[in-house]
Design a protein around this motif. Structure first.
Motif, PDB file in Angstrom:
ATOM      1  N   ILE A 192     102.841  44.821  -1.401  1.00  0.00           N
ATOM      2  CA  ILE A 192     101.739  43.644  -1.182  1.00  0.00           C
ATOM      3  C   ILE A 192     101.938  42.648  -2.149  1.00  0.00           C
ATOM      4  CG2 ILE A 192      99.255  42.980  -1.206  1.00  0.00           C
ATOM      5  CD1 ILE A 192      98.625  45.691  -0.159  1.00  0.00           C
ATOM      6  N   VAL A 193     101.778  43.055  -3.553  1.00  0.00           N
ATOM      7  CA  VAL A 193     102.034  41.910  -4.617  1.00  0.00           C
ATOM      8  C   VAL A 193     103.249  40.985  -4.594  1.00  0.00           C
ATOM      9  CG1 VAL A 193     101.812  41.369  -6.900  1.00  0.00           C
ATOM     10  CG2 VAL A 193     100.022  43.025  -5.838  1.00  0.00           C
ATOM     11  N   LYS A 194     104.176  41.935  -4.282  1.00  0.00           N
ATOM     12  CA  LYS A 194     105.600  41.415  -4.322  1.00  0.00           C
ATOM     13  C   LYS A 194     105.675  39.998  -3.339  1.00  0.00           C
ATOM     14  CE  LYS A 194     109.567  43.404  -2.639  1.00  0.00           C
ATOM     15  NZ  LYS A 194     110.455  44.584  -2.670  1.00  0.00           N
ATOM     16  N   ASP A 195     105.199  40.359  -2.065  1.00  0.00           N
ATOM     17  CA  ASP A 195     105.119  39.454  -1.092  1.00  0.00           C
ATOM     18  C   ASP A 195     104.052  38.077  -1.315  1.00  0.00           C
ATOM     19  OD1 ASP A 195     107.019  41.171   0.085  1.00  0.00           O
ATOM     20  OD2 ASP A 195     105.504  41.721   1.669  1.00  0.00           O
ATOM     21  N   LEU A 196     103.134  38.556  -2.066  1.00  0.00           N
ATOM     22  CA  LEU A 196     102.145  37.612  -2.393  1.00  0.00           C
ATOM     23  C   LEU A 196     102.818  36.479  -3.434  1.00  0.00           C
ATOM     24  CD1 LEU A 196      98.530  39.034  -2.955  1.00  0.00           C
ATOM     25  CD2 LEU A 196      99.324  37.267  -1.265  1.00  0.00           C
ATOM     26  N   PHE A 197     103.595  37.107  -4.424  1.00  0.00           N
ATOM     27  CA  PHE A 197     104.265  36.356  -5.391  1.00  0.00           C
ATOM     28  C   PHE A 197     105.259  35.217  -4.597  1.00  0.00           C
ATOM     29  CE2 PHE A 197     102.270  38.605  -8.722  1.00  0.00           C
ATOM     30  CZ  PHE A 197     102.464  37.715 -10.086  1.00  0.00           C
ATOM     31  N   TYR A 198     105.843  36.136  -3.611  1.00  0.00           N
ATOM     32  CA  TYR A 198     106.511  35.149  -2.951  1.00  0.00           C
ATOM     33  C   TYR A 198     106.021  34.073  -2.197  1.00  0.00           C
ATOM     34  CZ  TYR A 198     109.294  33.569   1.185  1.00  0.00           C
ATOM     35  OH  TYR A 198     110.039  32.840   1.824  1.00  0.00           O
ATOM     36  N   ILE A 199     104.857  34.322  -1.770  1.00  0.00           N
ATOM     37  CA  ILE A 199     104.237  33.194  -1.200  1.00  0.00           C
ATOM     38  C   ILE A 199     103.780  31.999  -2.159  1.00  0.00           C
ATOM     39  CG2 ILE A 199     102.015  32.621   0.220  1.00  0.00           C
ATOM     40  CD1 ILE A 199     101.981  35.333   1.216  1.00  0.00           C
ATOM     41  N   VAL A 200     103.232  32.513  -3.066  1.00  0.00           N
ATOM     42  CA  VAL A 200     102.936  31.505  -4.302  1.00  0.00           C
ATOM     43  C   VAL A 200     104.147  30.461  -4.605  1.00  0.00           C
ATOM     44  CG1 VAL A 200     102.012  31.077  -6.269  1.00  0.00           C
ATOM     45  CG2 VAL A 200     100.976  32.557  -4.908  1.00  0.00           C
ATOM     46  N   HIS A 201     105.124  31.343  -4.842  1.00  0.00           N
ATOM     47  CA  HIS A 201     106.521  30.737  -4.895  1.00  0.00           C
ATOM     48  C   HIS A 201     106.791  29.695  -4.226  1.00  0.00           C
ATOM     49  CE1 HIS A 201     110.228  30.318  -7.087  1.00  0.00           C
ATOM     50  NE2 HIS A 201     110.611  30.154  -6.210  1.00  0.00           N
ATOM     51  N   LYS A 202     106.598  29.903  -2.935  1.00  0.00           N
ATOM     52  CA  LYS A 202     106.910  29.017  -1.655  1.00  0.00           C
ATOM     53  C   LYS A 202     106.075  27.653  -1.803  1.00  0.00           C
ATOM     54  CE  LYS A 202     109.411  29.138   2.310  1.00  0.00           C
ATOM     55  NZ  LYS A 202     110.610  29.894   2.550  1.00  0.00           N
ATOM     56  N   VAL A 203     104.762  28.260  -1.937  1.00  0.00           N
ATOM     57  CA  VAL A 203     103.802  27.139  -2.066  1.00  0.00           C
ATOM     58  C   VAL A 203     103.993  26.187  -3.092  1.00  0.00           C
ATOM     59  CG1 VAL A 203     101.390  26.651  -2.179  1.00  0.00           C
ATOM     60  CG2 VAL A 203     101.996  28.339  -0.611  1.00  0.00           C
ATOM     61  N   ALA A 204     104.388  26.856  -4.277  1.00  0.00           N
ATOM     62  CA  ALA A 204     104.738  25.833  -5.441  1.00  0.00           C
ATOM     63  C   ALA A 204     105.892  25.222  -5.215  1.00  0.00           C
ATOM     64  CB  ALA A 204     104.654  26.926  -6.546  1.00  0.00           C
ATOM     65  N   LYS A 205     106.555  25.259  -4.112  1.00  0.00           N
ATOM     66  CA  LYS A 205     107.992  24.794  -4.078  1.00  0.00           C
ATOM     67  C   LYS A 205     109.005  25.071  -4.971  1.00  0.00           C
ATOM     68  CE  LYS A 205     106.537  21.163  -0.709  1.00  0.00           C
ATOM     69  NZ  LYS A 205     104.965  21.076  -0.935  1.00  0.00           N
ATOM     70  N   GLY A 206     108.992  26.174  -5.366  1.00  0.00           N
ATOM     71  CA  GLY A 206     110.296  26.649  -6.480  1.00  0.00           C
ATOM     72  C   GLY A 206     109.807  26.254  -7.690  1.00  0.00           C
ATOM     73  N   LYS A 207     108.708  25.904  -8.140  1.00  0.00           N
ATOM     74  CA  LYS A 207     108.077  25.598  -9.554  1.00  0.00           C
ATOM     75  C   LYS A 207     107.781  26.932 -10.161  1.00  0.00           C
ATOM     76  CE  LYS A 207     106.102  21.940 -11.309  1.00  0.00           C
ATOM     77  NZ  LYS A 207     105.168  20.597 -11.144  1.00  0.00           N
ATOM     78  N   ASN A 208     108.873  27.453 -10.844  1.00  0.00           N
ATOM     79  CA  ASN A 208     108.545  28.957 -11.414  1.00  0.00           C
ATOM     80  C   ASN A 208     107.457  28.923 -12.312  1.00  0.00           C
ATOM     81  OD1 ASN A 208     110.658  29.952  -9.998  1.00  0.00           O
ATOM     82  ND2 ASN A 208     112.178  29.869 -11.170  1.00  0.00           N
ATOM     83  N   SER A 209     107.260  27.850 -13.069  1.00  0.00           N
ATOM     84  CA  SER A 209     106.125  27.921 -14.111  1.00  0.00           C
ATOM     85  C   SER A 209     104.883  28.368 -13.565  1.00  0.00           C
ATOM     86  CB  SER A 209     105.920  26.640 -14.900  1.00  0.00           C
ATOM     87  OG  SER A 209     105.646  25.457 -13.781  1.00  0.00           O
TER      88      SER A 209
ATOM     89  N   VAL B  54      99.941  40.753   4.913  1.00  0.00           N
ATOM     90  CA  VAL B  54      99.862  41.186   3.183  1.00  0.00           C
ATOM     91  C   VAL B  54      98.886  40.475   2.841  1.00  0.00           C
ATOM     92  CG1 VAL B  54     101.088  40.703   1.213  1.00  0.00           C
ATOM     93  CG2 VAL B  54     102.276  42.026   2.979  1.00  0.00           C
ATOM     94  N   SER B  55      98.729  39.061   3.155  1.00  0.00           N
ATOM     95  CA  SER B  55      97.717  38.243   2.657  1.00  0.00           C
ATOM     96  C   SER B  55      96.256  38.574   2.984  1.00  0.00           C
ATOM     97  CB  SER B  55      97.652  36.783   3.396  1.00  0.00           C
ATOM     98  OG  SER B  55      98.916  36.522   3.077  1.00  0.00           O
ATOM     99  N   LEU B  56      96.187  39.263   4.260  1.00  0.00           N
ATOM    100  CA  LEU B  56      94.983  39.705   4.846  1.00  0.00           C
ATOM    101  C   LEU B  56      94.771  41.039   3.915  1.00  0.00           C
ATOM    102  CD1 LEU B  56      92.926  39.117   7.208  1.00  0.00           C
ATOM    103  CD2 LEU B  56      94.114  41.152   8.202  1.00  0.00           C
ATOM    104  N   ALA B  57      95.548  41.935   3.667  1.00  0.00           N
ATOM    105  CA  ALA B  57      95.247  43.012   2.929  1.00  0.00           C
ATOM    106  C   ALA B  57      94.648  42.786   1.498  1.00  0.00           C
ATOM    107  CB  ALA B  57      96.451  43.888   2.966  1.00  0.00           C
ATOM    108  N   ALA B  58      95.630  42.063   0.782  1.00  0.00           N
ATOM    109  CA  ALA B  58      95.333  41.395  -0.399  1.00  0.00           C
ATOM    110  C   ALA B  58      93.781  40.813  -0.578  1.00  0.00           C
ATOM    111  CB  ALA B  58      96.341  40.685  -1.144  1.00  0.00           C
ATOM    112  N   SER B  59      93.470  40.085   0.560  1.00  0.00           N
ATOM    113  CA  SER B  59      92.147  39.392   0.404  1.00  0.00           C
ATOM    114  C   SER B  59      91.032  40.330   0.522  1.00  0.00           C
ATOM    115  CB  SER B  59      92.001  38.107   1.477  1.00  0.00           C
ATOM    116  OG  SER B  59      93.159  37.659   1.675  1.00  0.00           O
TER     117      SER B  59
END
Ligand code: NA
Ligand code: NA
Lengths: 174, 348, 441
Positions: free
Chosen positions: C80-97, C230-235
């Motif tokens: 679950i978390v692996k995919d969540l981190f991917y989503i955040v990464h995507k939303v942040a448009k690749g800004k790794n910080s 995954v987002s649903l499960a995490a929420s």
């Protein structure tokens, strides 16, 4: 070394039994607390003595039987920064001293906790829960037992460092 | 303690005693009984006796104080025998619920029980049966336990049945079972959180002890005029250590104990008065038992009688003089000005 | 031998044994026991130590350690978390910080459901470090982020340390919790700031090594439906824990068990549960639990030595000449506590120092509530400082990153938080007292 490995395989079986006891206790503890929470909210009555059972039975059973396995898994932390800089012979001597010190200290712990377990048995130490008394002393014996298994592990490590050229804190390197 | 500390015969050598409690340093038993007692002993012996103190479990945790005294980890400690019903099954007698008492009545009765020469079994007194390895200095009991809730009121019998209360001792669990209260067991440190969020409805607790966990902010309804027992304690020393003390020190310790006993009890009363005052200002209610519905009163009172008999039977099953003990306790409570429900007055 | 000599010998032994690479728990066991023998003689030991391992482990409150870790394992093993981190990464448009900020913030959020910094650090270490590593964080920085983020549970309420302090000083626990909110968030902000500085520095050094291909490949594997599930499960997991605690359905301690159970159900729904799943989750949890418990038992034994050596009292006695300057006394106290929390497990420090500190605090007329929050902040920081930093060991244990490396970065986090947050708290005490005061009126 080969016969040592054979004996070690038997020892690994014992450690595996230990970690399975702990694993089942851990899963059981989770279920027990969940059922307690559900009962309290649905029937507004919790399992009488629930928290006493968790702390006196589930926790020791989840922690102690697994210790020998944990010890040999390489997860235990130490500062290896300086040690790695030494040459092999010095490193070997240091590891020797460390393992002997470890065995000495663990021996003391086994002795003290064994004495406590025996005195607990003599006094039939129990804990109150749900209006009655439940025996506690059988669990005390888990502790000297689990620390004694760690001593056995250390004896294997000692043996390995006598036989093998490459010094190590583990009997079997991953 | 260390070997250099034994007093022996000579009476001018400095004796340093290691004193400990698992309770916090602010707990009334420590701050208002043990500390004054130690100061008094130091004063009466002109500094010949000194104390090294360890509180809050830094050396010994609750309930290991008794063991620590006997195995020599410490020389003297506040012992809380109710926490070890397996070792001291007859200590819980002071937790039996009563019709009436207060801190002084409970304290005096506890002291009288410890000093009682009534033979309970095989020619042994209460103290000989329970605390024979200890030199016991009686200290005040807590104030009487009350039932307090975060708002739930007991207007009818159906209000009582099914109420969930935290039970701090085995006696309270038996009592709850008898009156149909659901008991919740939980470490005291978890209680504030669980209570404030409504995980359960209240607890048996002594008002003077509320501040220890901040319960004065949570409890809004407290039943007074009915009493759910007194928690007890004593200052304990091993019999052997006691015999090593020079005579003048022994006398000083006894005298100091006499002097601190009553002020120690009064401290609980002062504390509870302040807390009641504060709680009333915050909207807390204190309801007199006798003003409750008659049927509700009966449920509570019958529960008291049953609990006494259950406790006596439990002890008898272990081969202990349960029946004799509860009669002795009843008589001591009545002698000191307390009262028990009528059903208990006639038991023989 | 007098106490001071013994203290010096033992502290020297601690450093020597640590440097030669003895296991941390063994260092504490060995020096504690040898110290006690020097102080009291051998015959004193069995009575003092025989019950220590059992008493330490047989604790209801400590169930949070294995159970929150188990929850983390279930969530981790179900991906679950692996995919969540991917989503955040995507939303942040690749800004790794952003990922680092996210990890520390999740630490703060988890802090609101967990009372134990160690447990949260382990969970974060398991789920966040692999993701941070993929996004070009060095292993030591990733480890320090997880450890620092997790340590926030120590101060963001509910907090085991604040409960212990409340009990020891008879300060209402609820008020302590409210008072700790702002300082807790402040610690979090400082951690984030330091993290960003480190991150910038590292990117300049290691830009060349970045492996962009693997990142893109991995992202292709995640489908839209999968993301939704995954987002649903995490929420749902987060929601159940928060609502459950704040609606009084379960206590923060029980939340460990409930969280683990919900994590298990989520994995079940995602079709991930099989024998291997259970085996890996349970064994990994037990490894970490065993490690923390061994260190806690060792810390307890060492703490007994410290207590009997009168070390805290001797330190405090030296404060006498500066009692006229409260701010200076506080700075000295915080430094002493900082050092104590470096070496000793937090709860043990609270228990042994409060009886000594309380008279001084009362004499200086310092607010007990403020002081409790203050101690809580220092204790939180102590979770990431060597040599006994349980959060760091938890992270090292689950990630395989060497603890020394994490400590070097963690120390920077710790010193910054100590100077900035404790400094602010001394200069503006209101940040801890303002909320409780306004709530009680
Ligand atoms: Na927290
Ligand atoms: Na530390």
């Amino acid at each position: 070394m080969r016969s040592a490995l054979k004996i070690y395989r038997v020892f690994e079986w014992i450690k595996l039994i230990g970690i399975w006891i702990s694993g089942i206790s851990l899963f059981g503890m989770m279920m027990f607390i969940v059922v307690d929470v559900v009962l309290r909210n649905v029937l507004s009555d919790s399992i009488n003595g629930g928290f006493e059972f968790v702390q006196n039975y589930f926790m020791p059973l989840a922690v102690f039987p697994a210790l020998a396995y944990v010890y040999s898994s390489g997860v235990l932390p130490r500062m290896d920064l300086v040690l790695d800089k030494f040459s092999v012979p010095i490193k070997r001597i240091l590891i020797f001293i460390m393992v002997l010190l470890e065995i000495f200290i663990l021996g003391l712990i086994v002795q003290f906790t064994w004495e406590y377990a025996v005195s607990g048995l003599e006094r039939e130490m129990s804990f109150p829960a749900a209006g009655s008394l439940y025996p506690l002393y059988p669990l005390f014996f888990l502790i000297p037992l689990s620390f004694a298994l760690i001593i056995v592990e250390n004896l294997f490590i000692l043996f390995r460092n006598i036989i093998e050229r490459k010094p190590s804190f583990l009997f079997k390197e991953k | 303690g260390g070997d250099e500390k034994a007093g022996g015969e000579s009476s001018d050598e400095t004796i340093t005693l290691r004193a400990a409690t698992g309770l916090s340093a602010q707990h009334g038993w420590w701050s208002d009984t043990m500390v004054p007692w130690m100061e008094k002993v130091e004063e009466l012996t002109d500094g010949q006796v000194q104390f090294e103190t360890y509180t809050g479990g830094e050396l010994v945790s609750v309930p290991d104080e008794g063991d620590a005294v006997l195995n020599g980890t410490v020389d003297i400690a506040l012992v809380l025998p109710i926490y070890q019903p397996d070792q001291f099954p007859m200590a819980e007698v002071t937790m039996l619920p009563l019709a009436h008492s207060d801190t002084l009545i409970g304290s005096n009765a506890w002291k009288a029980l410890l000093n009682s020469d009534v033979e309970l079994k095989d020619g042994q007194t209460y103290q000989e049966m329970m605390f024979t390895d200890f030199k016991v200095f009686p200290v005040s009991t807590t104030q009487e336990y009350s039932i307090s809730t975060t708002g739930k009121e007991f207007d009818s019998v159906s209000d009582v049945k099914g109420t969930s209360l935290r039970t701090p001792s085995r006696i309270h669990e038996v009592y709850s079972d008898n009156v149909g209260i659901n008991s919740v067991t939980m470490p005291a440190v978890e209680m504030y959180d669980a209570l404030s969020r409504g995980s359960f409805e209240g607890s048996y607790y002594s008002i003077a002890d509320w501040s220890g966990y901040g319960f004065q902010d949570l409890f809004r309804y407290t039943l007074t005029g009915i009493n759910f027992g007194h928690f007890n304690s004593f200052i304990g020393m091993s019999q052997q250590k006691w015999e090593d003390m020079p005579e003048n020190v022994q006398e000083a310790m006894e005298q100091a104990n006499e002097e601190v006993f009553k002020p120690g009890a009064e401290e609980w009363i002062n504390r509870s008065e302040e807390l009641i005052e504060q709680n009333k200002e915050d909207g807390g209610k204190f309801v007199e038992f006798s003003s409750l519905d008659q049927e509700v009163q009966e449920v509570f009172t019958t529960g008291i009688e049953d609990t006494w008999m259950n406790y006596a039977n439990m002890l008898e099953e272990q081969g202990l003089p349960g029946n004799k003990l509860i009669k002795l306790w009843r008589d001591l409570i009545v002698e000191e000005g307390g009262d028990v429900p009528d059903g208990l007055k006639n038991i023989e | 031998m007098d106490n001071v000599t013994i203290i010096i010998i033992i502290l020297a032994m601690v450093i020597l044994l640590l440097l030669t690479g003895l296991y941390i728990h063994s260092v504490l066991f060995a020096t504690g026991i040898i110290g006690l023998i020097l102080l009291e003689g051998f015959s004193f030991l069995p009575g003092l130590l025989g019950n220590e391992p059992f008493d330490r482990v047989a604790s209801y409150t400590l169930t949070t350690i294995p159970l929150f870790v188990l929850m983390a394992q279930f969530i981790l093993q179900s991906g679950i978390v692996k995919d969540l981190f991917y989503i955040v990464h995507k939303v942040a448009k690749g800004k790794n910080s952003v990922l680092g900020i996210l990890t520390i913030s999740i630490g703060g959020l988890l802090g609101a459901v967990s009372g134990s910094g160690t447990a949260t650090s382990a969970s974060l270490g398991q789920v966040a470090i692999p993701e941070l590593r993929k996004h070009r964080y060095s292993s030591r920085l990733a480890g320090a982020i997880a450890a620092a983020g997790g340590s926030l549970s120590g101060i963001i309420p509910p907090s085991i340390i604040l409960i212990l302090y409340g009990v020891a000083t008879e300060t209402p626990v609820g008020q302590l919790f409210i008072g700790a909110l702002i300082p807790g968030v402040l610690v979090m902000i400082v951690f984030i700031a330091i993290m960003l500085i480190y991150y910038r520095m590292e990117q300049k050094e290691t830009y060349e090594e970045a492996d962009k291909d693997s990142l893109i490949q991995q992202s292709d594997k995640v489908t839209f439906i999968r993301l939704f599930v995954v987002s649903l499960a995490a929420s749902i997991i987060v929601l159940i824990i928060f609502v459950g605690i704040y609606a009084g359905i379960f206590t923060p301690t029980e939340a460990g068990a409930v969280g683990a159970f919900v994590g298990f159900l989520a994995a079940l729904c995602l079709g991930k549960v099989n024998f291997e799943f259970l085996k890996v989750s349970l064994v990994e949890t037990l490894k970490l639990t065993g490690m923390v418990m061994l260190i806690m038992i060792g810390a307890q034994i060492f703490g007994r030595f410290v207590s009997l050596s009168m070390l805290p009292r001797q330190l405090i006695a030296m404060l006498d000449p500066i009692m006229g300057m409260p701010a200076l006394v506080l700075i000295v106290i915080s430094l002493v506590l900082f050092v104590m929390f470096m070496f000793i497990e937090g709860a043990a420090v609270i228990l042994m120092s409060i009886p000594v500190l309380l008279p001084i605090i009362t004499e200086l007329q310092i607010d007990l509530l403020w002081f409790g929050v203050f101690v809580g902040v220092i204790c939180t920081i102590g979770l990431i400082t060597p040599p006994v930093g349980l959060s760091v060991y938890a992270v090292a244990g689950v990630s395989g990153i060497k603890s020394d490396a994490i400590f070097r970065v963690g120390m920077a986090f710790a010193i910054a938080a100590l100077v900035i947050v404790c400094g602010t708290m001394i200069a503006f005490p209101e940040i801890a007292t303002f909320l409780p005061d306004s709530m009680s009126q």
